[in-house]
Design an enzyme around this catalytic site. Structure first.
Site: not given
Length: 89
Positions: A18, A36
């Site tokens: 990320r 996520n």
């Protein structure tokens, strides 16, 4: 202005995916997010110029060095779904 949602599967959680996606997106002047998901995938929303989204898609297919991308799914999205900047959730 274009928008796309990506779902990235593989070893993509716990490997700086990320944060690395955020760096890539900001360098391409995209806004959106990387989150996520409970099923182990990462969801990415990207809003900006189509060429920049394509470059991000190419990067997402491989991800950062510690990641392993097994599948990348792209869906259409609305540019209204993204706020300012690019955030990690």
């Amino acid at each position: 202005m274009s928008a796309a949602r990506f779902f990235v599967a593989g070893k993509v959680q716990g490997v700086w995916f990320r944060a690395s996606t955020r760096e890539q997106a900001l360098s391409l002047q995209l806004r959106g997010y990387a989150n996520n998901l409970r099923d182990g995938r990462v969801e990415v929303l990207a809003v900006g110029e189509e060429a920049a989204i394509e470059r991000l898609a190419q990067w997402l297919a491989h991800g950062p060095p510690m990641a392993r991308v097994d599948a990348l799914l792209r869906e259409s999205a609305s540019e209204n779904e993204a706020g300012d900047g690019f955030v990690c959730g």
